[in-house]
Design a protein around this motif. Sequence first.
Motif, PDB file in Angstrom:
ATOM      1  N   LEU A  66      37.001 -36.708  77.513  1.00 24.20           N
ATOM      2  CA  LEU A  66      37.012 -38.164  77.645  1.00 24.20           C
ATOM      3  C   LEU A  66      37.969 -38.581  78.755  1.00 24.20           C
ATOM      4  CD1 LEU A  66      37.140 -39.195  73.869  1.00 24.20           C
ATOM      5  CD2 LEU A  66      35.156 -39.324  75.402  1.00 24.20           C
ATOM      6  N   GLY A  70      38.498 -41.215  71.312  1.00 25.29           N
ATOM      7  CA  GLY A  70      38.081 -40.076  70.482  1.00 25.29           C
ATOM      8  C   GLY A  70      38.332 -40.319  69.013  1.00 25.29           C
ATOM      9  N   ASN A 117      35.633 -28.565  65.992  1.00 23.44           N
ATOM     10  CA  ASN A 117      36.508 -28.023  67.023  1.00 23.44           C
ATOM     11  C   ASN A 117      36.735 -28.963  68.198  1.00 23.44           C
ATOM     12  OD1 ASN A 117      36.799 -25.722  65.597  1.00 23.44           O
ATOM     13  ND2 ASN A 117      35.563 -24.423  66.922  1.00 23.44           N
ATOM     14  N   GLY A 140      36.926 -35.858  67.492  1.00 25.48           N
ATOM     15  CA  GLY A 140      38.074 -36.603  66.965  1.00 25.48           C
ATOM     16  C   GLY A 140      39.329 -36.332  67.755  1.00 25.48           C
ATOM     17  N   THR A 141      40.407 -36.019  67.040  1.00 32.77           N
ATOM     18  CA  THR A 141      41.678 -35.803  67.727  1.00 32.77           C
ATOM     19  C   THR A 141      41.727 -34.457  68.443  1.00 32.77           C
ATOM     20  OG1 THR A 141      42.553 -35.033  65.643  1.00 32.77           O
ATOM     21  CG2 THR A 141      43.092 -37.281  66.272  1.00 32.77           C
ATOM     22  N   SER A 142      40.698 -33.640  68.303  1.00 30.57           N
ATOM     23  CA  SER A 142      40.661 -32.394  69.068  1.00 30.57           C
ATOM     24  C   SER A 142      40.044 -32.596  70.453  1.00 30.57           C
ATOM     25  CB  SER A 142      39.848 -31.329  68.327  1.00 30.57           C
ATOM     26  OG  SER A 142      40.496 -30.976  67.131  1.00 30.57           O
ATOM     27  N   THR A 143      39.458 -33.742  70.690  1.00 29.09           N
ATOM     28  CA  THR A 143      38.746 -33.954  71.949  1.00 29.09           C
ATOM     29  C   THR A 143      39.700 -34.111  73.131  1.00 29.09           C
ATOM     30  OG1 THR A 143      36.986 -35.087  70.745  1.00 29.09           O
ATOM     31  CG2 THR A 143      37.075 -35.429  73.123  1.00 29.09           C
ATOM     32  N   PRO A 144      39.521 -33.303  74.173  1.00 32.04           N
ATOM     33  CA  PRO A 144      40.326 -33.481  75.379  1.00 32.04           C
ATOM     34  C   PRO A 144      40.157 -34.907  75.915  1.00 32.04           C
ATOM     35  CG  PRO A 144      39.032 -31.471  75.516  1.00 32.04           C
ATOM     36  CD  PRO A 144      38.567 -32.203  74.296  1.00 32.04           C
ATOM     37  N   CYS A 145      41.264 -35.513  76.303  1.00 33.40           N
ATOM     38  CA  CYS A 145      41.215 -36.922  76.703  1.00 33.40           C
ATOM     39  C   CYS A 145      42.331 -37.185  77.709  1.00 33.40           C
ATOM     40  CB  CYS A 145      41.394 -37.800  75.467  1.00 33.40           C
ATOM     41  SG  CYS A 145      41.432 -39.567  75.821  1.00 33.40           S
TER      42      CYS A 145
END
Lengths: 520, 491
Positions: free
Chosen positions: B59, B66, B84, B87-92
């Motif tokens: 993102l 996310g 994996n 949510g909070t695992s998403t690169p941003c």
Amino acid sequence: MCAYTKNSHKNSCKRRKIKKLLDLDKQTCPNREQRANGTNVYYGKASDLLEDAKNGNNLCSDRKFQQSGGCVLNFYLANRVTTIRDAVVIFNAPVGCSSGSLGYRELFRKVPTELGRPEEYNSHWMTTNLQQDDVVYGAGQKLKDAILKAEKRYSPKAIFILTSCTTGIIGEDIEGTVYEVQNDINATLVPIHCEGVRSRLVQTGYDAFWHAILKYLVKEPEKKQKDLVNVASMLSYTWQDRLEIKRLLGKIGLRVNFIPEFATVKQFEQLSEAAVTAPICPTYTDYLSRGLKEKFNVPYFLYPSPTGIANTDEWLRNIAKFTGKEKEVEELIKEEHERWVPKMDKIKEEFLNLRVDGKETTVLGSLGQGRLVSQLPYFDELGLAAPAAMSQDFDDLLIDELENLLDTVGDFDIMVNTFQAAEQANITQHLNPDLTLTCPFQGGTWERDNNVTRIHSLRGDADPWSAQSGYAGAVAFGNFLLQAFKNKSYQKTLSEKTEKSYKDWWYEQEDPLYFVEKGK
Amino acid sequence: MSESQKIENNLNLSNKEKYNLDPKIDNFEEESIEAPRYGCALSGVYASVLGLRGGVPILHSGAGCGIGHLFGTLYAGGQAAGGNEGGTSTPCSCLVEEHVILGGEEKLRNLVESTLKIFNGDLFVVISGCVPSLIGDDVDAVIREVKNSDDYLNNEHIDNNPIIHVNAPGFKANSFEGYNLFLNAVIDQLLIPEYENKDNKIRSESENRNISKNNNKSVNIFGIVPYNHVFWKGDLLNIKNLLKNIGIEANIIFSESNGLENLRKIPDADYNIVVSPWNGHEAVKKLENKFDIPYITFSGVPIGAKQTNEFLRIIGDKLAIDSEKVESYISTKEDWNYRLMEYPADAIILVRPHSYFAVAADSTYAGNLTKFLTNELGYLPDIVQITDNPKVEYREAIVNDILENLDSTVKPDIVFEADTYNIRKNLENRPFLFLLSSSLESPTAIKDFGALHISVSFPVLNKSVLVKHYSGYDGGLSLVEDIVSSFVGPL
């Protein structure tokens, strides 16, 4: 300077207090970065963090690798403000910023009315649904229309306006619109500046919210209510936590004003009439507590929260001080101890039996900074060791509390990391605690052949099993934690049968802050 | 409104007027709106990438997108955890004010490079949100730079996997359209003719058409938007199995372990099948132009025996499948299906026969749910509200498909409406006993409308949806189970 030593007297070295008065003439609060030297990254001894905080050395940093830990709007404010009753929330934003609030109609509905949930209640939200054209030509008229639509549909007592990255960047004059429309409608307009890009620290969102509440919604007291206690109720506190707090304060003749979640607009208006503002999370409530004191002379305290037996005792005594219930509270504490302490002792005994080779069972908690200072002493009470803890962020508001905490439980490792799942996965792998407590939103820490459970349940959960606050909560949570050791099949199976998120080298190398660029 | 009033009110209106189908006047969906049942362009792309196994979303946005759509898309799409990459695992890139002033390109470059190093993944998709679009970041240039960097070509931790970019600011479109944006980017950036020379993954046109003459018939399935169509996992798998039974290999793209490979196989198909009145339509037109693949569109996901029979017959016919094979499969399934439909018959006839029902759902499901309840259960369609804001040019077909395919003498009112206040207003004072909609209505459907509620459309927060589906034979039966279970007790 006042270096931390294990035995230093609590009051022997007062740190820099956050003394500056709140400026409610301003449109919004300062960011936590400025107000309280907040940081989004730290890994080391808690005593060093304390020292750095005292010396003003903590800074925010950028990470080369970063994950979506949340902004001041999402999910922190969006999911809380939309539970307020008799109100309409307008997201002045593109359509996606409000999606996280789609649960608003269902959130509290599973709480049985027998447990005090009103049968009839209303909360609503809208989005200005900004389009490409609005971004180019401005969206003042659109916000105005939305406000009028909200008024017409629901005649709400208040209309909250939540700003977004987009309105911030295109420079929407929200106050201008509010000024223009306020006279035409009955609802009180409450603009909240929670542009996602404004701060690296999501707790800025809390301050921004309370700033707006204090500025627009809290009324001059009609009468002081000597038996009314303001308590901030949060997403991470269950319905049973509310009931326990109500039960305890009710026994000494006090009433609770729970804000902001699921509160009515009237409850905000009368915040000024309360006898005291009590915390269940110090940094969440900080701005409100200070504001109510400065503007309406409502006293407050910020520590401790009612988590665990000793903290609950202290919390109640603090409230009693401000309400003239000193005698009654001792009676209450005695009664409650007779009922609950034996149950705690039994739990402690079971935890003793869990020990392997006499070593204390270790817990790694992943907490908000407020929960950090209240929950670690509780683990200590249970006879669990917490050699390390993860906190979402850390700022000067908690210097006192961290110092107290170090006095109580000794030094520990602390990682401040704003929901960074990869960093948490790395540190969890290396620390290898007996039990990891996670907020599942944080992801990542699933991936271990070890024991993971939740750090807390949520507001709509009405089962006594999920409580954590007060005496009943201390016992319930203790039993909950014991249960976590009795079967780890789900976690174990999943960690065996599913792929890992990250490449092996990430778990193998030892620096969880590998991608951090220091000091911004 | 009574039946006679209804008819009278509608008597003098053309369909165009009645259903607000004139593109010139219709822009209500761009106004402010209450609790709409979709997310933004970014969230639709995000959902699509997360639905593709091996896909890693990156993102380029503020830090809340996310986690916001962990709640607003994943949890809302049948209570799905982020896994994996979600949510909070998403690169941003977690943009803040200083990036607004100085630009976010360096932050993005660092993020893409580090994501390639740390994440297990096959396809990396940079999704640009509102902020980079407003500040004018040149995201394509950043990706080009990363791809040409020494690190990308030589770093031991980087597998040289493809990176594509989808520009999806939230103010551009809604989440259902986000799925179209994602497919567009895949076709433009991943299914590029140059690729064919490299490792032969994409064949030339002539080869394509040759394949269609041999026995290995294959199709791609489009139109089901991950998470936004809450039964996406079950429906896709079920459609694949249905077609397998008549000898067709279906590439369902999402939810299977080899997502990138599935995307690369898209040009190999003999036909593209779309099971939505608008989602995926642009993609199949584009694929027809680029790879000469013909397509078949359906009004939605086939629900129950009648719709599934028709679905299989049309596809079988187009792909020159031996009709005996198709008919033999259909008759076996029908025999099984209608014997099962007899079991709840006493409950239905005694307790809730020929009941009015209302639907408020996305267009991919609304019409076919209505047809199933009307044509197979003998229920009476009261009102159908289409909540996913389909593009105006597709609306007339949606209306006609419903009106022309109902066996009941009563025809439903059909409304395109995304505003939750209006949707609820439209449900007042009507005879319906069942409400099929999002879970927004679930807690108070009895109190507000006197109706039993079944969650069938986004958002569905009160159901864990894993294999559940309403498509096909068993899917229709599953819907019957849900309907009957909502009222049945000791007789």
